[in-house]
Design an enzyme around this catalytic site. Sequence first.
Site, PDB file in Angstrom:
ATOM      1  N   THR A 131       0.820  -1.215   0.000  1.00 28.87           N
ATOM      2  CA  THR A 131       0.000   0.000   0.000  1.00 28.87           C
ATOM      3  C   THR A 131       0.855   1.266   0.000  1.00 28.87           C
ATOM      4  O   THR A 131       1.998   1.240   0.489  1.00 28.87           O
ATOM      5  CB  THR A 131      -0.898  -0.013   1.259  1.00 28.87           C
ATOM      6  OG1 THR A 131      -1.470   1.280   1.443  1.00 28.87           O
ATOM      7  CG2 THR A 131      -0.087  -0.304   2.521  1.00 28.87           C
ATOM      8  N   ASP A 132       0.276   2.369  -0.467  1.00 29.89           N
ATOM      9  CA  ASP A 132       0.992   3.656  -0.405  1.00 29.89           C
ATOM     10  C   ASP A 132       1.050   4.198   1.024  1.00 29.89           C
ATOM     11  O   ASP A 132       1.794   5.131   1.304  1.00 29.89           O
ATOM     12  CB  ASP A 132       0.331   4.693  -1.338  1.00 29.89           C
ATOM     13  CG  ASP A 132      -1.106   5.031  -0.989  1.00 29.89           C
ATOM     14  OD1 ASP A 132      -1.691   4.384  -0.090  1.00 29.89           O
ATOM     15  OD2 ASP A 132      -1.665   5.958  -1.620  1.00 29.89           O
ATOM     16  N   GLU A 133       0.271   3.580   1.943  1.00 29.02           N
ATOM     17  CA  GLU A 133       0.217   4.122   3.305  1.00 29.02           C
ATOM     18  C   GLU A 133       1.544   3.958   4.048  1.00 29.02           C
ATOM     19  O   GLU A 133       1.779   4.623   5.052  1.00 29.02           O
ATOM     20  CB  GLU A 133      -0.952   3.496   4.078  1.00 29.02           C
ATOM     21  CG  GLU A 133      -2.266   3.744   3.360  1.00 29.02           C
ATOM     22  CD  GLU A 133      -3.519   3.407   4.159  1.00 29.02           C
ATOM     23  OE1 GLU A 133      -3.483   3.443   5.394  1.00 29.02           O
ATOM     24  OE2 GLU A 133      -4.544   3.111   3.513  1.00 29.02           O
ATOM     25  N   TYR A 156      -1.762  -0.377  11.016  1.00 27.22           N
ATOM     26  CA  TYR A 156      -1.887  -1.031   9.706  1.00 27.22           C
ATOM     27  C   TYR A 156      -0.683  -0.725   8.827  1.00 27.22           C
ATOM     28  O   TYR A 156      -0.008  -1.623   8.322  1.00 27.22           O
ATOM     29  CB  TYR A 156      -3.182  -0.584   9.001  1.00 27.22           C
ATOM     30  CG  TYR A 156      -3.212  -0.924   7.517  1.00 27.22           C
ATOM     31  CD1 TYR A 156      -3.202  -2.248   7.085  1.00 27.22           C
ATOM     32  CD2 TYR A 156      -3.229   0.084   6.545  1.00 27.22           C
ATOM     33  CE1 TYR A 156      -3.204  -2.563   5.719  1.00 27.22           C
ATOM     34  CE2 TYR A 156      -3.241  -0.214   5.185  1.00 27.22           C
ATOM     35  CZ  TYR A 156      -3.226  -1.537   4.780  1.00 27.22           C
ATOM     36  OH  TYR A 156      -3.230  -1.852   3.440  1.00 27.22           O
ATOM     37  N   LYS A 160       2.367  -3.142   7.373  1.00 32.49           N
ATOM     38  CA  LYS A 160       2.642  -3.324   5.935  1.00 32.49           C
ATOM     39  C   LYS A 160       4.093  -2.896   5.623  1.00 32.49           C
ATOM     40  O   LYS A 160       4.773  -3.541   4.829  1.00 32.49           O
ATOM     41  CB  LYS A 160       1.658  -2.520   5.079  1.00 32.49           C
ATOM     42  CG  LYS A 160       0.228  -3.021   5.081  1.00 32.49           C
ATOM     43  CD  LYS A 160       0.056  -4.420   4.507  1.00 32.49           C
ATOM     44  CE  LYS A 160       0.309  -4.491   3.016  1.00 32.49           C
ATOM     45  NZ  LYS A 160      -0.026  -5.843   2.476  1.00 32.49           N
ATOM     46  N   ASN A 255     -12.318  13.641   1.238  1.00 28.94           N
ATOM     47  CA  ASN A 255     -13.399  12.706   1.589  1.00 28.94           C
ATOM     48  C   ASN A 255     -14.775  13.351   1.417  1.00 28.94           C
ATOM     49  O   ASN A 255     -15.705  12.722   0.928  1.00 28.94           O
ATOM     50  CB  ASN A 255     -13.224  12.230   3.030  1.00 28.94           C
ATOM     51  CG  ASN A 255     -11.978  11.374   3.185  1.00 28.94           C
ATOM     52  OD1 ASN A 255     -11.506  10.780   2.213  1.00 28.94           O
ATOM     53  ND2 ASN A 255     -11.438  11.321   4.393  1.00 28.94           N
TER      54      ASN A 255
HETATM   55  P1  NAD Z   1      -9.318  -7.498   2.314  1.00 31.38           P
HETATM   56  O1  NAD Z   1      -9.321  -7.210   3.777  1.00 31.38           O
HETATM   57  O2  NAD Z   1     -10.528  -7.252   1.506  1.00 31.38           O
HETATM   58  O3  NAD Z   1      -8.920  -9.019   2.063  1.00 31.38           O
HETATM   59  C1  NAD Z   1      -7.913  -9.673   2.783  1.00 31.38           C
HETATM   60  C2  NAD Z   1      -8.057 -11.174   2.538  1.00 31.38           C
HETATM   61  O4  NAD Z   1      -6.988 -11.827   3.259  1.00 31.38           O
HETATM   62  C3  NAD Z   1      -9.374 -11.772   3.053  1.00 31.38           C
HETATM   63  O5  NAD Z   1      -9.897 -12.662   2.100  1.00 31.38           O
HETATM   64  C4  NAD Z   1      -8.957 -12.515   4.309  1.00 31.38           C
HETATM   65  O6  NAD Z   1      -9.777 -13.641   4.598  1.00 31.38           O
HETATM   66  C5  NAD Z   1      -7.530 -12.932   3.958  1.00 31.38           C
HETATM   67  N1  NAD Z   1      -6.713 -13.169   5.156  1.00 31.38           N
HETATM   68  C6  NAD Z   1      -6.593 -12.349   6.242  1.00 31.38           C
HETATM   69  N2  NAD Z   1      -5.763 -12.921   7.144  1.00 31.38           N
HETATM   70  C7  NAD Z   1      -5.340 -14.097   6.604  1.00 31.38           C
HETATM   71  C8  NAD Z   1      -4.467 -15.115   7.056  1.00 31.38           C
HETATM   72  N3  NAD Z   1      -3.857 -15.036   8.259  1.00 31.38           N
HETATM   73  N4  NAD Z   1      -4.229 -16.187   6.257  1.00 31.38           N
HETATM   74  C9  NAD Z   1      -4.848 -16.275   5.036  1.00 31.38           C
HETATM   75  N5  NAD Z   1      -5.703 -15.358   4.579  1.00 31.38           N
HETATM   76  C10 NAD Z   1      -5.941 -14.268   5.352  1.00 31.38           C
HETATM   77  O7  NAD Z   1      -8.063  -6.693   1.750  1.00 31.38           O
HETATM   78  P2  NAD Z   1      -7.888  -5.944   0.361  1.00 31.38           P
HETATM   79  O8  NAD Z   1      -8.444  -4.588   0.463  1.00 31.38           O
HETATM   80  O9  NAD Z   1      -8.308  -6.841  -0.735  1.00 31.38           O
HETATM   81  O10 NAD Z   1      -6.306  -5.804   0.321  1.00 31.38           O
HETATM   82  C11 NAD Z   1      -5.481  -6.836  -0.241  1.00 31.38           C
HETATM   83  C12 NAD Z   1      -4.038  -6.409  -0.175  1.00 31.38           C
HETATM   84  O11 NAD Z   1      -3.870  -5.197  -0.909  1.00 31.38           O
HETATM   85  C13 NAD Z   1      -3.555  -6.114   1.242  1.00 31.38           C
HETATM   86  O12 NAD Z   1      -2.243  -6.588   1.375  1.00 31.38           O
HETATM   87  C14 NAD Z   1      -3.602  -4.603   1.349  1.00 31.38           C
HETATM   88  O13 NAD Z   1      -2.623  -4.141   2.246  1.00 31.38           O
HETATM   89  C15 NAD Z   1      -3.277  -4.212  -0.075  1.00 31.38           C
HETATM   90  N6  NAD Z   1      -3.831  -2.920  -0.514  1.00 31.38           N
HETATM   91  C16 NAD Z   1      -5.141  -2.622  -0.333  1.00 31.38           C
HETATM   92  C17 NAD Z   1      -5.651  -1.407  -0.792  1.00 31.38           C
HETATM   93  C18 NAD Z   1      -7.122  -1.052  -0.663  1.00 31.38           C
HETATM   94  O14 NAD Z   1      -7.493   0.089  -0.971  1.00 31.38           O
HETATM   95  N7  NAD Z   1      -7.974  -1.960  -0.252  1.00 31.38           N
HETATM   96  C19 NAD Z   1      -4.797  -0.489  -1.413  1.00 31.38           C
HETATM   97  C20 NAD Z   1      -3.458  -0.827  -1.584  1.00 31.38           C
HETATM   98  C21 NAD Z   1      -2.983  -2.041  -1.133  1.00 31.38           C
HETATM   99  P1  TYD Z   2     -10.743   3.988   4.315  1.00 30.99           P
HETATM  100  O1  TYD Z   2     -11.709   3.571   3.249  1.00 30.99           O
HETATM  101  O2  TYD Z   2     -10.818   3.341   5.659  1.00 30.99           O
HETATM  102  O3  TYD Z   2      -9.276   3.839   3.690  1.00 30.99           O
HETATM  103  P2  TYD Z   2      -7.839   4.348   4.279  1.00 30.99           P
HETATM  104  O4  TYD Z   2      -7.983   4.801   5.672  1.00 30.99           O
HETATM  105  O5  TYD Z   2      -7.017   3.103   4.174  1.00 30.99           O
HETATM  106  O6  TYD Z   2      -7.411   5.435   3.354  1.00 30.99           O
HETATM  107  O7  TYD Z   2     -10.896   5.541   4.532  1.00 30.99           O
HETATM  108  C1  TYD Z   2     -10.744   6.457   3.449  1.00 30.99           C
HETATM  109  C2  TYD Z   2     -10.833   7.847   4.023  1.00 30.99           C
HETATM  110  O8  TYD Z   2     -12.173   8.061   4.509  1.00 30.99           O
HETATM  111  C3  TYD Z   2      -9.916   8.065   5.206  1.00 30.99           C
HETATM  112  O9  TYD Z   2      -9.420   9.406   5.156  1.00 30.99           O
HETATM  113  C4  TYD Z   2     -10.821   7.894   6.414  1.00 30.99           C
HETATM  114  C5  TYD Z   2     -12.154   8.382   5.912  1.00 30.99           C
HETATM  115  N1  TYD Z   2     -13.343   7.718   6.511  1.00 30.99           N
HETATM  116  C6  TYD Z   2     -14.404   8.512   6.998  1.00 30.99           C
HETATM  117  O10 TYD Z   2     -14.361   9.760   6.948  1.00 30.99           O
HETATM  118  N2  TYD Z   2     -15.486   7.876   7.526  1.00 30.99           N
HETATM  119  C7  TYD Z   2     -15.582   6.511   7.615  1.00 30.99           C
HETATM  120  O11 TYD Z   2     -16.596   5.985   8.147  1.00 30.99           O
HETATM  121  C8  TYD Z   2     -14.514   5.726   7.090  1.00 30.99           C
HETATM  122  C9  TYD Z   2     -14.547   4.220   7.173  1.00 30.99           C
HETATM  123  C10 TYD Z   2     -13.398   6.375   6.554  1.00 30.99           C
END
Ligand code: NAD
Ligand code: TYD
Length: 350
Positions: A131-133, A156, A160, A255
């Site tokens: 992630t970019d975070e 988080y 990561k 947001n």
């Molecule tokens: P998500 O929470 O939707 O899915 C995570 C999956 O991992 C789930 O299916 C869960 O059951 C599985 N999991 C969790 N713990 C586990 C374990 N111990 N063993 C096996 N499986 C396990 O997450 P996501 O949003 O799809 O993110 C996927 C990846 O992409 C993550 O590594 C996250 O850091 C990265 N990412 C997410 C975003 C975003 O905006 N969602 C952006 C950039 C990077």
């Molecule tokens: P989120 O979807 O949790 O992603 P991330 O924190 O990983 O960027 O949140 C996106 C943005 O929205 C973040 O600045 C937090 C804000 N947010 C709210 O304002 N209200 C909410 O209920 C949630 C879940 C997030």
Amino acid sequence: MHTILLTGGAGFIGSHLTRLFVKKYPQYKIVNLDKLTYAGNLENLRDIENEANYQFVKGDITDLDFLRKLFAAHQFTAVLHCAAESHVDRSITDPLAFITTNVLGTGSLLLAAKEAWAGDMENKIFYHISTDEVYGSLGAAGFFTEETAYDPRSPYSASKASSDHMVRAFYHTYKLPVKISNCSNNYGPFHFPEKLIPLCIHNIINNKPLPIYGKGENVRDWLYVEDHAAAIDVVFHNGKIGETYNIGGHNEWTNIDLVKELCRQMDEKLGKEKGTSEKLITYVTDRAGHDLRYAIDATKLKEELGWIPSLQFEEGISKTIDWYLANSEWLTHVTSGDYQKYYNQQYHNQ
Ligand code: NAD
Ligand code: TYD
């Protein structure tokens, strides 16, 4: 030819990535390893679950003995590592779960791959999805590049960042053939409704408050999830071993502006009077340590590998809303049970 261990394939991004690889590469075998936590849902993969090149295995990436047996049974040539705990708010209430899955889990996976591939790292790939975070929080100007120093500020992002460092350590120390990509915020179908966009869509449908943390001035750079999966495909096949690639949409929204755009589009689609959904906007207590702004510079990916996002945001959001409106059963299933308990706890005073 590849036999790929794809972790977290039942989650949001993992399910899109699994679908893309299963359909686009029938000659590959994809083994989806997922623990099926609250965020993992096999309903996300119904359309491909019977494909000949797909297999689901339930298991935990922190279980090294189990991973060793899985590598021995399948002779994987690649890992696409998506499994993680992924929600910042949950990491604030339960940081240890994030350290366990994201740090220990990634470490276990690296070790299992290193042992299985010892003596023959040729044509192997360990691809870590990140992630970019990890880069921390930007002010009003500037972008994250691949050279930006890590500065994670939530449990988080710290977990990561740790896992990214461990992946690079295995590359430098053991020559494990790794690739990493760091992506901005994703949105699209199958997104669990604890994250901002699906939460607001769900709440607008149900006429519930739209909780905006603080003043709603925090900025995120949003990318349609299928564009992320397409970028991973490009890096997996053409990216250089040992390299990191930033993936982003050049699509920054505060947001509050984003939620207003959601409200506007949903009023139109639901045939409601203009301004109806905006009345649901409710400012609530800010997230602890809330990062102000994320923004990705994806020049390296564009110039070296030719990837650019395919969708404009308004179009992506429109497709996303349409999907949620057409899949109310999916929403109902994932918003019952444990999710309800989480939701009540997270927003109970607000
Ligand atoms: P998500 O929470 O939707 O899915 C995570 C999956 O991992 C789930 O299916 C869960 O059951 C599985 N999991 C969790 N713990 C586990 C374990 N111990 N063993 C096996 N499986 C396990 O997450 P996501 O949003 O799809 O993110 C996927 C990846 O992409 C993550 O590594 C996250 O850091 C990265 N990412 C997410 C975003 C975003 O905006 N969602 C952006 C950039 C990077
Ligand atoms: P989120 O979807 O949790 O992603 P991330 O924190 O990983 O960027 O949140 C996106 C943005 O929205 C973040 O600045 C937090 C804000 N947010 C709210 O304002 N209200 C909410 O209920 C949630 C879940 C997030």
